[in-house]
Design a protein around this motif. Structure first.
Motif, PDB file in Angstrom:
ATOM      1  N   PHE A  32       0.845  -1.191   0.000  1.00 24.99           N
ATOM      2  CA  PHE A  32       0.000   0.000   0.000  1.00 24.99           C
ATOM      3  C   PHE A  32       0.881   1.240   0.000  1.00 24.99           C
ATOM      4  CE2 PHE A  32      -2.464  -3.459   1.556  1.00 24.99           C
ATOM      5  CZ  PHE A  32      -3.780  -3.206   1.200  1.00 24.99           C
ATOM      6  N   VAL A  33       0.533   2.191  -0.868  1.00 24.57           N
ATOM      7  CA  VAL A  33       1.313   3.421  -0.995  1.00 24.57           C
ATOM      8  C   VAL A  33       0.366   4.615  -0.922  1.00 24.57           C
ATOM      9  CG1 VAL A  33       2.964   4.739  -2.384  1.00 24.57           C
ATOM     10  CG2 VAL A  33       2.928   2.240  -2.526  1.00 24.57           C
ATOM     11  N   ARG A  34       0.757   5.589  -0.128  1.00 24.41           N
ATOM     12  CA  ARG A  34      -0.012   6.832  -0.095  1.00 24.41           C
ATOM     13  C   ARG A  34       0.937   8.002  -0.217  1.00 24.41           C
ATOM     14  NH1 ARG A  34      -4.536   9.278   4.140  1.00 24.41           N
ATOM     15  NH2 ARG A  34      -4.841  11.198   2.959  1.00 24.41           N
ATOM     16  N   ALA A  35       0.795   8.763  -1.297  1.00 20.67           N
ATOM     17  CA  ALA A  35       1.552  10.001  -1.456  1.00 20.67           C
ATOM     18  C   ALA A  35       0.904  11.086  -0.597  1.00 20.67           C
ATOM     19  CB  ALA A  35       1.568  10.427  -2.920  1.00 20.67           C
ATOM     20  N   GLU A  36       1.658  12.121  -0.280  1.00 22.07           N
ATOM     21  CA  GLU A  36       1.115  13.219   0.504  1.00 22.07           C
ATOM     22  C   GLU A  36      -0.081  13.840  -0.212  1.00 22.07           C
ATOM     23  OE1 GLU A  36       4.179  16.014   1.369  1.00 22.07           O
ATOM     24  OE2 GLU A  36       4.966  14.866   3.047  1.00 22.07           O
ATOM     25  N   ASP A  37      -1.159  14.065   0.527  1.00 21.70           N
ATOM     26  CA  ASP A  37      -2.377  14.709   0.006  1.00 21.70           C
ATOM     27  C   ASP A  37      -3.055  13.900  -1.086  1.00 21.70           C
ATOM     28  OD1 ASP A  37      -1.872  16.899   1.698  1.00 21.70           O
ATOM     29  OD2 ASP A  37      -0.539  17.775   0.201  1.00 21.70           O
ATOM     30  N   GLU A  38      -2.786  12.589  -1.157  1.00 22.80           N
ATOM     31  CA  GLU A  38      -3.410  11.747  -2.172  1.00 22.80           C
ATOM     32  C   GLU A  38      -4.076  10.548  -1.502  1.00 22.80           C
ATOM     33  OE1 GLU A  38      -3.572  12.606  -5.207  1.00 22.80           O
ATOM     34  OE2 GLU A  38      -2.015  14.143  -5.403  1.00 22.80           O
ATOM     35  N   SER A  39      -4.957   9.890  -2.239  1.00 21.36           N
ATOM     36  CA  SER A  39      -5.589   8.678  -1.737  1.00 21.36           C
ATOM     37  C   SER A  39      -4.612   7.506  -1.820  1.00 21.36           C
ATOM     38  CB  SER A  39      -6.846   8.356  -2.549  1.00 21.36           C
ATOM     39  OG  SER A  39      -7.789   9.392  -2.456  1.00 21.36           O
ATOM     40  N   GLU A  40      -4.839   6.522  -1.005  1.00 28.37           N
ATOM     41  CA  GLU A  40      -3.988   5.338  -0.970  1.00 28.37           C
ATOM     42  C   GLU A  40      -4.262   4.426  -2.167  1.00 28.37           C
ATOM     43  OE1 GLU A  40      -2.884   2.756   2.770  1.00 28.37           O
ATOM     44  OE2 GLU A  40      -4.816   2.103   1.975  1.00 28.37           O
TER      45      GLU A  40
END
Length: 299
Positions: free
Chosen positions: A253-261
């Motif tokens: 699982f990856v979540r960028a800043e201010d983005e959805s996972e």
């Protein structure tokens, strides 16, 4: 922006790939991916001092007071959308058109020659391509002109006249393609990726190009969570960017800043500038002590 006729530089962006996602995963997941791309594009407009005129579906229109601003925004948009993590192996892309001229904003949608021509150029562009009119190219500064190339045999006509076309060549966009075929990236050996796990920093760079993550001892980052695979994922420095490759049973699982996972399953993605990684678990759920945070830095 006042509702009157003005001379402006207009950028028309069309997001590609959401239809493929809708067919594969359904409308809800496709909309989430589309919203992530739209958010990045609109933040880019603001960063380059543009004004958003339309944000509707997969179409976005913005105006800039400087040709340089429009071109810089187009280049930045292509890069930010290209770096979005894929969803089920599909990434989104952009087609962009840019033009200068009269602009009217007193109707439901922007009108005038600048808006009409920018829209036509976006329609004419190939996936991943950003086109600009000859007039907009004339307004570019000397520093920006090396970023474009003329298309002398384009044969593009608008309202009975042939329009000289130029192409933004500084950034290579990508159409909706499987994540196993990443776009070429400009090498930058000065970059390093800093990862933090349980208070310990780990570095990936040209001098240390591979990092391993998993439950088994011997990995660079040992994830003490039963949902993590023994050899869960790895990160590689390639062509000046950092790629996360999932090798697990439960996904990464990856979540960028201010983005959805997003979740990777036997896929790879170029990591964004900062974010969090969960090996077999969501970064928004339990398992926070085993979560890995990351940030791309300049040496």
């Amino acid at each position: 922006m006042p509702n009157s006729s003005e001379l402006n530089c207009v950028l028309f962006a069309e997001i590609l790939g959401n239809q493929k996602l809708a067919e594969k995963l359904g409308q809800l997941e496709a909309q989430r991916a589309l919203d992530r791309a739209r958010n990045r594009i609109m933040r880019t407009v603001e960063a380059h001092h543009g004004s958003a005129l339309l944000d509707q579906g997969n179409r976005l229109i913005a105006a800039f007071s400087r040709a340089d601003g429009a071109l810089e925004a187009a280049s930045d948009m292509q890069e930010k959308v290209r770096r979005l993590p894929p969803v089920s192996g599909i990434t989104l892309g952009l087609k962009i058109g840019m033009a200068c001229g009269e602009l009217r904003t007193d109707g439901a949608e922007p009108a005038g020659i600048a808006a009409e021509l920018a829209s036509r150029l976006a329609e004419y562009a190939r996936p991943g391509q950003a086109l600009l009119s000859g007039e907009l190219a004339l307004h570019l500064s000397e520093a920006m002109r090396p970023l474009i190339s003329a298309l002398p045999d384009a044969g593009f006509r608008h309202e009975g006249s042939e329009i000289p076309l130029f192409e933004l060549t500084a950034t290579e966009g990508a159409e909706a393609i499987p994540a196993s075929e990443p776009s070429a990236l400009a090498p930058n050996p000065r970059l390093r990726l800093v990862l933090r796990h349980r208070g310990i920093a780990h570095i990936v760079a040209e001098s240390h190009p591979i990092l391993l993550m998993g439950r088994e001892e011997g990995n660079d980052i040992v994830v003490l969570d039963r949902r993590a695979s023994r050899h869960h994922a790895r990160i590689e420095w390639r062509r000046g960017a950092f790629f996360l490759i999932d090798q697990s049973s439960n996904g990464t699982f990856v979540r960028a800043e201010d983005e959805s996972e997003v979740m990777l399953k036997r896929e790879e993605v170029a990591l964004p500038e900062a974010g969090r990684i969960g090996c077999g678990f969501s970064v928004e759920g339990d398992g926070q002590s085993e979560m890995v945070s990351f940030e791309v830095r300049q040496n």
